[in-house]
Design a protein around this motif. Structure first.
Motif, PDB file in Angstrom:
ATOM      1  N   ILE A  34       0.856  -1.181   0.000  1.00 51.27           N
ATOM      2  CA  ILE A  34       0.000   0.000   0.000  1.00 51.27           C
ATOM      3  C   ILE A  34       0.894   1.234   0.000  1.00 51.27           C
ATOM      4  CG2 ILE A  34      -1.657   1.336   1.355  1.00 51.27           C
ATOM      5  CD1 ILE A  34      -1.540  -2.488   1.351  1.00 51.27           C
ATOM      6  N   PRO A  35       0.706   2.130  -0.987  1.00 46.37           N
ATOM      7  CA  PRO A  35       1.534   3.342  -1.056  1.00 46.37           C
ATOM      8  C   PRO A  35       1.094   4.372  -0.019  1.00 46.37           C
ATOM      9  CG  PRO A  35      -0.087   3.351  -2.816  1.00 46.37           C
ATOM     10  CD  PRO A  35      -0.230   2.031  -2.119  1.00 46.37           C
ATOM     11  N   PHE A  36       2.062   5.144   0.482  1.00 47.48           N
ATOM     12  CA  PHE A  36       1.788   6.185   1.468  1.00 47.48           C
ATOM     13  C   PHE A  36       2.422   7.501   1.041  1.00 47.48           C
ATOM     14  CE2 PHE A  36       0.852   2.486   3.936  1.00 47.48           C
ATOM     15  CZ  PHE A  36      -0.152   2.888   4.808  1.00 47.48           C
ATOM     16  N   ALA A  37       1.809   8.585   1.507  1.00 48.19           N
ATOM     17  CA  ALA A  37       2.343   9.923   1.277  1.00 48.19           C
ATOM     18  C   ALA A  37       3.175  10.359   2.474  1.00 48.19           C
ATOM     19  CB  ALA A  37       1.203  10.917   1.059  1.00 48.19           C
ATOM     20  N   ALA A  38       4.167  11.198   2.214  1.00 46.92           N
ATOM     21  CA  ALA A  38       4.871  11.862   3.311  1.00 46.92           C
ATOM     22  C   ALA A  38       3.915  12.854   3.958  1.00 46.92           C
ATOM     23  CB  ALA A  38       6.100  12.590   2.781  1.00 46.92           C
ATOM     24  N   ILE A  57      11.270  23.186   5.544  1.00 42.56           N
ATOM     25  CA  ILE A  57      10.287  22.162   5.193  1.00 42.56           C
ATOM     26  C   ILE A  57      10.800  21.314   4.035  1.00 42.56           C
ATOM     27  CG2 ILE A  57       7.980  21.788   4.246  1.00 42.56           C
ATOM     28  CD1 ILE A  57       7.902  22.479   7.179  1.00 42.56           C
ATOM     29  N   VAL A  58      11.417  21.935   3.054  1.00 41.59           N
ATOM     30  CA  VAL A  58      11.978  21.181   1.925  1.00 41.59           C
ATOM     31  C   VAL A  58      13.050  20.211   2.414  1.00 41.59           C
ATOM     32  CG1 VAL A  58      13.435  21.379  -0.133  1.00 41.59           C
ATOM     33  CG2 VAL A  58      11.417  22.839   0.114  1.00 41.59           C
ATOM     34  N   ALA A  59      13.937  20.669   3.291  1.00 47.39           N
ATOM     35  CA  ALA A  59      14.980  19.786   3.819  1.00 47.39           C
ATOM     36  C   ALA A  59      14.368  18.611   4.583  1.00 47.39           C
ATOM     37  CB  ALA A  59      15.922  20.585   4.722  1.00 47.39           C
ATOM     38  N   HIS A  60      13.309  18.890   5.343  1.00 46.27           N
ATOM     39  CA  HIS A  60      12.611  17.827   6.077  1.00 46.27           C
ATOM     40  C   HIS A  60      12.002  16.826   5.096  1.00 46.27           C
ATOM     41  CE1 HIS A  60      10.199  15.717   8.928  1.00 46.27           C
ATOM     42  NE2 HIS A  60       9.077  16.354   8.682  1.00 46.27           N
ATOM     43  N   ALA A  61      11.343  17.324   4.045  1.00 46.42           N
ATOM     44  CA  ALA A  61      10.726  16.453   3.049  1.00 46.42           C
ATOM     45  C   ALA A  61      11.783  15.624   2.315  1.00 46.42           C
ATOM     46  CB  ALA A  61       9.921  17.278   2.057  1.00 46.42           C
ATOM     47  N   GLN A  62      12.921  16.215   2.033  1.00 38.65           N
ATOM     48  CA  GLN A  62      14.010  15.474   1.372  1.00 38.65           C
ATOM     49  C   GLN A  62      14.523  14.350   2.266  1.00 38.65           C
ATOM     50  OE1 GLN A  62      16.483  18.896   0.569  1.00 38.65           O
ATOM     51  NE2 GLN A  62      15.920  18.930  -1.613  1.00 38.65           N
ATOM     52  N   LEU A  96      12.715  12.783   4.555  1.00 35.70           N
ATOM     53  CA  LEU A  96      11.679  11.753   4.569  1.00 35.70           C
ATOM     54  C   LEU A  96      11.726  10.908   3.291  1.00 35.70           C
ATOM     55  CD1 LEU A  96       8.635  13.732   6.049  1.00 35.70           C
ATOM     56  CD2 LEU A  96      10.079  12.055   7.214  1.00 35.70           C
ATOM     57  N   LYS A  97      11.938  11.562   2.162  1.00 32.85           N
ATOM     58  CA  LYS A  97      12.022  10.827   0.901  1.00 32.85           C
ATOM     59  C   LYS A  97      13.235   9.891   0.911  1.00 32.85           C
ATOM     60  CE  LYS A  97      12.106  11.512  -4.135  1.00 32.85           C
ATOM     61  NZ  LYS A  97      10.795  10.974  -4.494  1.00 32.85           N
ATOM     62  N   ARG A  98      14.338  10.369   1.453  1.00 28.92           N
ATOM     63  CA  ARG A  98      15.556   9.538   1.511  1.00 28.92           C
ATOM     64  C   ARG A  98      15.334   8.328   2.411  1.00 28.92           C
ATOM     65  NH1 ARG A  98      19.096   8.969   5.278  1.00 28.92           N
ATOM     66  NH2 ARG A  98      18.335  10.805   6.437  1.00 28.92           N
ATOM     67  N   ARG A  99      14.662   8.538   3.546  1.00 27.79           N
ATOM     68  CA  ARG A  99      14.480   7.464   4.514  1.00 27.79           C
ATOM     69  C   ARG A  99      13.383   6.479   4.127  1.00 27.79           C
ATOM     70  NH1 ARG A  99      13.526  10.965   9.784  1.00 27.79           N
ATOM     71  NH2 ARG A  99      13.156   8.935  10.761  1.00 27.79           N
ATOM     72  N   TYR A 100      12.317   6.998   3.485  1.00 30.32           N
ATOM     73  CA  TYR A 100      11.137   6.157   3.281  1.00 30.32           C
ATOM     74  C   TYR A 100      10.721   5.992   1.814  1.00 30.32           C
ATOM     75  CZ  TYR A 100      10.815   7.103   8.270  1.00 30.32           C
ATOM     76  OH  TYR A 100      11.095   7.218   9.603  1.00 30.32           O
ATOM     77  N   GLY A 101      11.241   6.815   0.922  1.00 30.94           N
ATOM     78  CA  GLY A 101      10.946   6.649  -0.492  1.00 30.94           C
ATOM     79  C   GLY A 101       9.656   7.267  -0.969  1.00 30.94           C
ATOM     80  N   PHE A 102       9.110   8.232  -0.245  1.00 26.01           N
ATOM     81  CA  PHE A 102       7.840   8.839  -0.622  1.00 26.01           C
ATOM     82  C   PHE A 102       7.932   9.552  -1.972  1.00 26.01           C
ATOM     83  CE2 PHE A 102       7.566   9.244   4.170  1.00 26.01           C
ATOM     84  CZ  PHE A 102       6.638   8.227   4.329  1.00 26.01           C
ATOM     85  N   ASP A 148      10.202   1.917  -0.614  1.00 25.72           N
ATOM     86  CA  ASP A 148       9.801   2.699  -1.788  1.00 25.72           C
ATOM     87  C   ASP A 148       8.482   3.426  -1.558  1.00 25.72           C
ATOM     88  OD1 ASP A 148      12.060   1.709  -3.169  1.00 25.72           O
ATOM     89  OD2 ASP A 148      10.945  -0.103  -3.720  1.00 25.72           O
ATOM     90  N   GLY A 149       8.319   3.967  -0.355  1.00 25.62           N
ATOM     91  CA  GLY A 149       7.112   4.712  -0.031  1.00 25.62           C
ATOM     92  C   GLY A 149       5.896   3.851   0.223  1.00 25.62           C
ATOM     93  N   MET A 150       6.085   2.544   0.375  1.00 30.88           N
ATOM     94  CA  MET A 150       4.969   1.623   0.581  1.00 30.88           C
ATOM     95  C   MET A 150       5.220   0.737   1.798  1.00 30.88           C
ATOM     96  SD  MET A 150       4.005   0.497  -3.341  1.00 30.88           S
ATOM     97  CE  MET A 150       5.684   0.352  -3.972  1.00 30.88           C
ATOM     98  N   ILE A 151       4.132   0.187   2.337  1.00 28.75           N
ATOM     99  CA  ILE A 151       4.218  -0.769   3.438  1.00 28.75           C
ATOM    100  C   ILE A 151       3.529  -2.042   2.992  1.00 28.75           C
ATOM    101  CG2 ILE A 151       3.632  -1.279   5.841  1.00 28.75           C
ATOM    102  CD1 ILE A 151       3.664   1.677   6.433  1.00 28.75           C
ATOM    103  N   ASP A 152       4.163  -3.182   3.239  1.00 28.36           N
ATOM    104  CA  ASP A 152       3.593  -4.469   2.860  1.00 28.36           C
ATOM    105  C   ASP A 152       2.374  -4.804   3.711  1.00 28.36           C
ATOM    106  OD1 ASP A 152       5.591  -4.851   0.988  1.00 28.36           O
ATOM    107  OD2 ASP A 152       6.844  -6.048   2.335  1.00 28.36           O
ATOM    108  N   LEU A 153       1.379  -5.391   3.074  1.00 25.47           N
ATOM    109  CA  LEU A 153       0.235  -5.930   3.803  1.00 25.47           C
ATOM    110  C   LEU A 153       0.715  -7.051   4.718  1.00 25.47           C
ATOM    111  CD1 LEU A 153      -2.900  -6.083   4.094  1.00 25.47           C
ATOM    112  CD2 LEU A 153      -2.834  -7.787   2.250  1.00 25.47           C
ATOM    113  N   PRO A 154       0.351  -7.028   6.019  1.00 23.46           N
ATOM    114  CA  PRO A 154       0.777  -8.106   6.912  1.00 23.46           C
ATOM    115  C   PRO A 154       0.313  -9.472   6.410  1.00 23.46           C
ATOM    116  CG  PRO A 154      -0.078  -6.268   8.177  1.00 23.46           C
ATOM    117  CD  PRO A 154      -0.383  -5.970   6.748  1.00 23.46           C
ATOM    118  N   LYS A 155       1.149 -10.482   6.587  1.00 21.28           N
ATOM    119  CA  LYS A 155       0.884 -11.807   6.030  1.00 21.28           C
ATOM    120  C   LYS A 155       0.113 -12.717   6.984  1.00 21.28           C
ATOM    121  CE  LYS A 155       3.284 -10.752   2.389  1.00 21.28           C
ATOM    122  NZ  LYS A 155       2.559 -10.342   1.152  1.00 21.28           N
ATOM    123  N   GLY A 156       0.154 -12.436   8.279  1.00 24.49           N
ATOM    124  CA  GLY A 156      -0.463 -13.335   9.240  1.00 24.49           C
ATOM    125  C   GLY A 156      -1.971 -13.247   9.239  1.00 24.49           C
TER     126      GLY A 156
END
Length: 415
Positions: A128-132, A154-159, A161-167, A348-356
């Motif tokens: 599932i894709p997510f937004a910053a 704010i731009v530095a903060h967004a950059q 977040l993109k680096r860490r999470y891929g948004f 890549d800005g997404m979180i996997d659906l839990p498998k359990g």
């Protein structure tokens, strides 16, 4: 499999830094009530709702005499038992039902060996894709994070977040400063991320006229939608008449009566569905199928979740065929979680659906106890009080007053 016990525990989990919004601030932590339903075979199912304290816990526990012996698979009966429209008129049980339903779907899934989304018809996507979710923040001495107010900050903060999470979608929580400041920040974000989508959400703080002016100022940017620029269905209708950006809401369409009016009168383009505000995962999914029928957009709203509610959001996002926009989540602002294994990971800005089975997450009881003790130590907080502006309170539409220290303007009123 029947309900044998219902338990409730209030926790508070720290954020990286306090989050500022049009109504005040989140004070550097989220307060949540964790609901545990135990069946007669000893299994636990988990749910979650916002806020907490003795009154919230008692409200949850008070349902035990009413629900003891209930089969968690009988979800439609559960809805009518707790969220009967006539009863809810006098007793707001929507979020209580949401947490109980989450726990029942978790239990039912564990009993049957299926995922919560499978009880809705199954998944159409596994990630599932997510937004910053970008906030103006106060600084936090303990974490060294926060303090962003100016466009370059704010731009530095967004950059980061993109680096860490891929948004690849960036949502600014506006409305805290004067509208022109948000316009300046949005333009800076557009310049910094020319290939990414943008959203602006002032939480309904502006007048219709202010919202139209801002909408015109940012129309040339790569906007995905304009979220709650003003308050009320009629206000949203008027903004939509004059601004050529799709509109979205999570505040004025939160039940089926409002959804019917919005669709019949063509008031809002995209509805952000919340697994607590709508009264549960099933109700949010049902609203999504209505939106699909009438060719309106659907997305997933965030209300300050920990891992249990985030799991419910993932199952909703997995089951919605018309999920046309990346979901919201406050989750990346948290420093920790109460689920086994810690915080879920973004890829890549997404979180996997839990498998359990069930919700697919399990509560770490040591973490639950740790953050329950933290809540007892620090207490709750008043959601709409801003620690940086003593005596301030919000009004709709907001008024502006100069703040020389920021060389911009705050919104709201002073006592």
């Amino acid at each position: 499999m029947t309900i044998a016990d219902i338990r409730a525990t209030t926790v508070t989990v720290p954020l990286e830094a306090p989050l500022r919004h049009s109504m005040g601030a989140h004070w550097g932590r989220f307060v949540r009530t964790i609901v545990e339903i135990v069946d007669d075979e000893g299994r636990s199912g988990w749910g979650e709702l916002g806020g907490g304290g003795e009154s919230a816990e008692n409200a949850v526990r008070s349902l035990l005499p009413y629900l003891k012996g209930h089969d968690p698979l009988q979800l439609e009966q559960l809805r009518w038992k707790i969220m009967n429209p006539t009863a809810s008129l006098y007793n707001n049980r929507t979020q209580l039902h949401a947490a109980i339903e989450m726990a029942c779907m978790d239990l039912a899934g564990k009993r049957l060996g299926v995922r919560a989304c499978d009880l809705l018809g199954g998944a159409v996507r596994e990630r599932i894709p997510f937004a910053a979710y970008i906030f103006y923040r106060y600084g936090d001495e303990a974490t060294g994070a926060g303090g962003e107010t100016a466009p370059d900050e704010i731009v530095a903060h967004a950059q980061d977040l993109k680096r860490r999470y891929g948004f690849t979608t960036h949502k600014l929580k506006g409305g805290h400063f004067a509208p022109d400041h948000d316009v300046e920040v949005m333009r800076a974000l557009a310049q910094a991320f020319p290939d990414d989508l943008l959203r602006l959400d002032p939480n309904g703080a502006w007048s219709v006229e202010q919202a139209i002016r801002v909408g015109h100022a940012i129309e040339g940017l790569k906007n995905e939608y304009f979220e709650d620029p003003t308050w009320g269905l009629e206000g949203m209708r008027r903004v939509r008449q004059f601004v050529r950006i799709p509109t979205a809401t999570n505040t004025v369409v939160v039940n089926f009566e409002q959804l019917a009016q919005s669709i019949r009168h063509d008031l809002v383009d995209v509805v952000l569905l919340d697994t607590t505000f709508w009264g549960g995962l099933r109700q949010a999914h049902k609203a999504g199928t209505v939106l699909e029928t009438f060719q309106y957009g659907a997305s997933v709203h965030s209300s300050g979740e920990l891992g249990i509610q985030l799991a419910s959001m993932l199952h909703l996002g997995a089951a919605l065929p018309n999920l046309g926009s990346a979901a919201d989540a406050h989750y990346h602002h948290l420093t920790d979680d109460i689920i086994v294994g810690g915080k879920m990971a973004y890829r890549d800005g997404m979180i996997d659906l839990p498998k359990g089975p069930g919700l697919g997450v399990e509560v770490d009881r040591a973490k639950l106890a740790e953050y329950a003790e933290l809540y007892k130590a620090v207490g709750g907080y008043a959601y709409d009080r801003d620690p940086g502006r003593p005596g301030w309170f919000s009004t709709i539409p907001e008024m502006h007053y100069a703040d020389p220290a920021l060389k911009t303007a705050h919104v709201g009123s002073r006592r």
